[in-house]
Design an enzyme around this catalytic site. Structure first.
Site, mmCIF file in Angstrom:
data_model
loop_
_atom_site.group_PDB
_atom_site.id
_atom_site.type_symbol
_atom_site.label_atom_id
_atom_site.label_comp_id
_atom_site.label_asym_id
_atom_site.label_seq_id
_atom_site.Cartn_x
_atom_site.Cartn_y
_atom_site.Cartn_z
ATOM 1 C CE1 TYR A 387 -4.039 1.972 0.185
ATOM 2 C CE2 TYR A 387 -2.771 3.292 1.735
ATOM 3 C CZ TYR A 387 -3.860 3.148 0.909
ATOM 4 O OH TYR A 387 -4.784 4.163 0.811
ATOM 5 C CB SER A 467 -7.154 2.387 -2.918
ATOM 6 O OG SER A 467 -7.626 3.698 -2.799
ATOM 7 C CG ASP A 551 -14.101 3.344 -6.871
ATOM 8 O OD1 ASP A 551 -14.308 4.248 -6.029
ATOM 9 O OD2 ASP A 551 -13.055 2.674 -6.905
ATOM 10 C CG HIS A 586 -12.547 2.705 -3.220
ATOM 11 N ND1 HIS A 586 -11.829 2.854 -4.389
ATOM 12 C CD2 HIS A 586 -11.633 2.817 -2.206
ATOM 13 C CE1 HIS A 586 -10.556 3.071 -4.090
ATOM 14 N NE2 HIS A 586 -10.410 3.038 -2.780
#
Length: 618
Positions: A387, A467, A551, A586
Site C-alpha cells: 500500500y 486504491s 466507484d 471502492h
C-alpha cells in the site's frame, strides 16, 4: 474459496439501552446481519441488509444509537457508492420514523439527546454524482420530525473545508468539530451544548493530526502528533485549550500510539514493527498493566462505554483467524469469547518477519507467510501485496482468500513501505509528494529480496494492491516490467495529473501534491503516473486491472485509461484484461459472493499466467 469462506462469523457484542447487539454472518450471506439479545436471552434479527436489495449490493453503512438506546439511525449504501441514505427507527418496534435523510457522504451520525443528530455532507455536484468534484463539506443538525430541507448548517458554510465531522461527547455536554482540507492534518473546535454558546477554536491550523478521545467535565484528552510524530495523549482545560497549555498524559515513545477508552480506563495500543502491544492506564495517568496478548499479531477494538465491566478486543495474524477475546479491565484477564471454526490448520503455516534494504539504504520490514517446509527453489507462486500511503499501516490479519492462496502452495508477502503509518509521521512523510518514489523503490526492493533469497523468481511473482496500492502496482510495473510475471492493480489512482479533479481527489494532495501546484510537481507526477508511462514496444507482465462501475472514491476512468494504454502498447504475449464489477464501488459493503468471485478470478488469472497447473490439493 466458497468452501473455506463458509464458516460462521460473529462480531464483538455491544450494549445499547436494554439490548446487546452483535453482527453475524452464517458463512456465505452477502451481508452480515445485525442481531440483538434482550435481558432474558431471547435473540432476534434487528436489521438484515440482505433484504435491502435482491442482489446484495445495498449494504449497511453503520448504525448509531441514542444514549438511552431507544432510537437508532442507520446508513445504507447502494451499489457501493460513498453517498449514503440515513434512516431513523424506534428500536423497540423497528418502526421507521421521519423522513429518510439523503445525499450524506463521508459522515458519521452523532445523536444529541433524543432531539436529533449531526451529520456531514457535500452539496450534490453539477454533473455525475459518481465522478464530479465534491469540495465543500458541511456539518448539519437534523431535528427529528422536521424536513431535511430545514436542517441547519452548523459548520462549513462560510469556512470551506473538504472534510468536516461532528461528534457529541458521551456526557452530551459538548460538540467536537474537526475540519480538514486533506487526509492529513486537522483543526479542532468545540461547542458547549449546555449553553448553546458559539463554536470555539482549539487548533487553528492543519499542521498536525488531533483527535478527541475523552473528557471529564472541562478536562479534555486529545491524541495528537503535534511535536510528537509517533503520537501522544495530552490534556487541557477548556478555560485555556490552546496548544501552549497542553500537558502530556501519555507521552510519545519510539513506537506509534493509538488510544481508546472503556470501562473507566485508557488503553494505549502501540505498534512495534507492525505488531501490537497494549498498556492500560487509569484516568490519573497511572499505568495499570501491560495487557498480555495471545501472540504476535494485530490486536484491535478494545474499548467501550465507561460503565462497561467487560470489554472486547480482536486478535489476528496471517495464520490466525480473527478471534474475539473478552477482557476484564479490573483483573486483566482475557478469555476467548468467539473463535471461528475455519477449515484451516494454522499450525501448518508460518509467518516470518524479515528486514531488507531499500535503494537508499532504509531498512524495511516485511512479513512472509507460507506453508511449513516450503522449498526455497525460486519456483513458488508469490503474491507481493503493498500500500504505502496515507499514514495507513498494514498489520498482520487473516484472510480466507490468502488462506486459499497458501493452501495452493503460494507465498504471501507484505512489506511495510514508507508512506504508511507503521513508524509514525516521519515514515509517512518520507513517502509523500517529492518523496513518493521511495514507496516504489521500497516495493521493488521487496521483490528483489524475495527473488534473491529464492522464495520466488520473476516468472512466479505477482504484485497486488488496491486504491493507493493500485497506484503502487501501476508505477512499479511501468518502471520495472521485467520484475514480475503478473500485476493486479485494483481500484487504482493511475492518472496522477488529473486525480484531483474527480470526486474527493483534491483531498489527497498532502500525499501526492497536484499537477497545478508547480511546474516541478507537474513534472514529478508525470514522471511516475502509470497512465503516462506505458511505453510502446515494451513487454509488460500479464495484467488484470480491477475496478467498480460505482466507484466514486477513485473513479473507474483511471482504470479504463490505464488498461487501454496497456492494451494498445503491450508488445509481449501477456494479456491485459480489465475486470469491472457492476453495482460495486471502492470496496466497502461489497457482497460476499462478489468478493469471492473477484478473488477467484485474481488467483486463477495469476496461476494460469505463471503456467502453474498442478495445484497442491486442499
Amino acid at each position: 474459496m466458497e468452501q473455506l469462506w463458509n464458516y460462521e462469523k460473529i462480531s464483538a457484542p455491544f450494549k445499547e439501552g436494554n439490548y446487546t447487539y452483535f453482527y453475524k454472518n452464517d458463512g456465505l450471506q452477502n451481508q452480515s446481519v445485525l442481531y440483538r439479545k434482550n435481558s432474558a436471552g431471547k435473540i432476534e434479527v434487528f436489521l438484515d441488509p440482505n433484504t435491502f436489495s435482491k442482489d446484495g449490493t445495498t449494504s449497511l453503512g453503520g448504525v448509531n444509537f441514542t444514549k438511552d438506546g431507544s432510537l437508532a439511525a442507520y446508513a445504507i449504501s447502494e451499489g457501493g457508492s460513498d453517498w449514503r441514505k440515513v434512516i431513523v427507527i424506534k428500536t423497540e418496534t423497528k418502526e421507521i420514523i421521519g423522513d429518510t435523510i439523503v445525499n450524506v457522504k463521508f459522515s458519521g451520525v452523532s445523536w444529541y439527546k433524543n432531539e436529533g443528530f449531526y451529520y456531514s455532507s457535500y452539496d450534490k455536484p453539477n454533473g455525475s454524482e459518481l465522478s464530479a468534484k465534491t469540495d465543500q463539506h458541511k456539518l448539519y443538525f437534523h431535528k427529528l420530525g422536521t424536513n431535511q430541507k430545514e436542517d441547519k448548517v452548523v459548520f462549513g458554510d462560510t469556512k470551506k473545508r473538504r472534510y468536516v465531522s461532528g461528534y457529541v461527547t458521551e456526557d452530551e455536554n459538548y460538540l467536537i468539530i474537526s475540519g480538514a482540507n486533506s487526509t492529513t492534518g486537522n483543526e479542532l473546535y468545540y461547542k458547549d451544548l449546555t449553553k448553546n454558546s458559539p463554536i470555539v477554536n482549539i487548533i487553528d491550523n492543519f499542521e498536525s493530526n488531533n483527535d478527541y478521545i475523552e473528557n471529564v467535565g472541562t478536562k479534555f484528552y486529545v491524541s495528537t502528533d503535534y511535536k510528537a510524530p509517533n503520537q501522544r495523549v495530552v490534556t487541557f482545560d477548556l478555560v485555556n485549550p490552546k496548544q501552549e497549555n497542553w500537558v502530556d498524559f501519555i507521552p510519545e515513545t519510539g513506537n506509534v500510539l493509538s488510544t481508546s477508552t472503556g470501562g473507566g480506563y485508557f488503553f494505549a495500543e502501540y505498534m512495534k514493527d507492525a505488531v501490537s502491544y497494549i498498556k492500560q492506564y487509569e484516568y490519573d495517568g497511572k499505568l495499570v498493566r501491560d495487557i498480555e496478548l495471545p501472540g504476535i499479531g494485530s490486536a484491535g477494538g478494545i474499548g467501550g462505554k465507561k460503565e462497561e465491566t467487560i470489554l472486547y478486543y480482536s486478535f489476528t495474524n496471517y495464520t490466525t483467524p480473527g478471534t474475539i477475546y473478552a477482557y476484564d479491565p479490573k483483573t486483566g484477564k482475557s478469555e476467548i469469547y468467539q473463535k471461528p471454526k475455519v477449515d484451516f490448520k494454522s499450525e501448518d503455516y508460518e509467518s516470518k518477519q524479515v528486514f531488507y534494504t531499500s535503494k537508499d539504504g532504509t531498512k524495511i520490514p516485511m512479513l512472509i507467510t507460507y506453508k511449513k517446509g516450503v522449498e526455497l527453489n525460486g519456483k513458488n507462486p508469490t503474491m507481493l501485496y503493498g500500500y504505502g500511503g496515507f499514514n495507513i499501516s498494514l498489520t498482520p490479519s487473516f484472510s480466507v482468500a490468502n488462506a486459499v492462496w497458501l493452501e495452493n502452495g503460494g507465498i504471501y508477502a507484505v512489506p511495510n513501505l514508507r508512506g504508511g503509518g507503521e513508524y509514525g509521521k516521519k515514515w509517512h512523510d518520507a513517502g509523500t509528494q517529492m518523496q513518493k518514489q521511495n514507496v516504489f523503490d521500497d516495493f521493488i526492493a521487496a521483490a528483489e529480496y524475495l527473488i534473491k533469497e529464492k522464495y520466488t523468481s520473476s516468472d512466479y511473482l505477482a504484485i497486488s494492491g488496491r486504491s493507493n496500492g493500485g497506484l503502487l502496482v501501476g508505477a512499479t510495473m511501468t518502471q520495472r516490467p521485467d520484475l514480475m510475471k503478473v500485476a493486479i492493480p485494483g481500484v487504482g489512482v493511475l492518472d496522477m495529473l488529473r486525480y484531483h479533479t474527480f470526486t474527493a481527489g483534491a483531498g489527497w494532495a498532502y500525499d501526492y501534491g497536484t499537477s497545478e501546484q508547480s511546474a516541478t510537481m507537474f513534472d514529478y507526477l508525470k514522471g511516475y503516473s502509470p497512465v503516462h508511462n506505458v511505453k510502446a514496444g515494451t513487454k509488460y507482465p500479464a495484467t488484470l486491472v480491477t475496478t467498480g462501475d460505482h466507484d466514486d472514491r477513485v473513479v473507474p476512468a483511471h482504470s479504463f485509461k490505464f488498461a487501454a494504454e496497456l492494451q494498445a502498447k503491450q508488445t509481449g504475449p501477456n494479456p491485459t484484461l480489465i475486470r469491472i464489477d457492476v453495482n460495486a464501488g471502492h470496496g466497502a459493503g461489497k457482497s460476499v459472493s462478489a468478493i469471492i468471485q473477484e478473488f477467484v478470478d485474481m488467483q486463477a488469472f495469476t496461476l494460469y499466467n505463471m503456467s502453474v497447473r498442478d495445484l497442491k490439493k486442499h
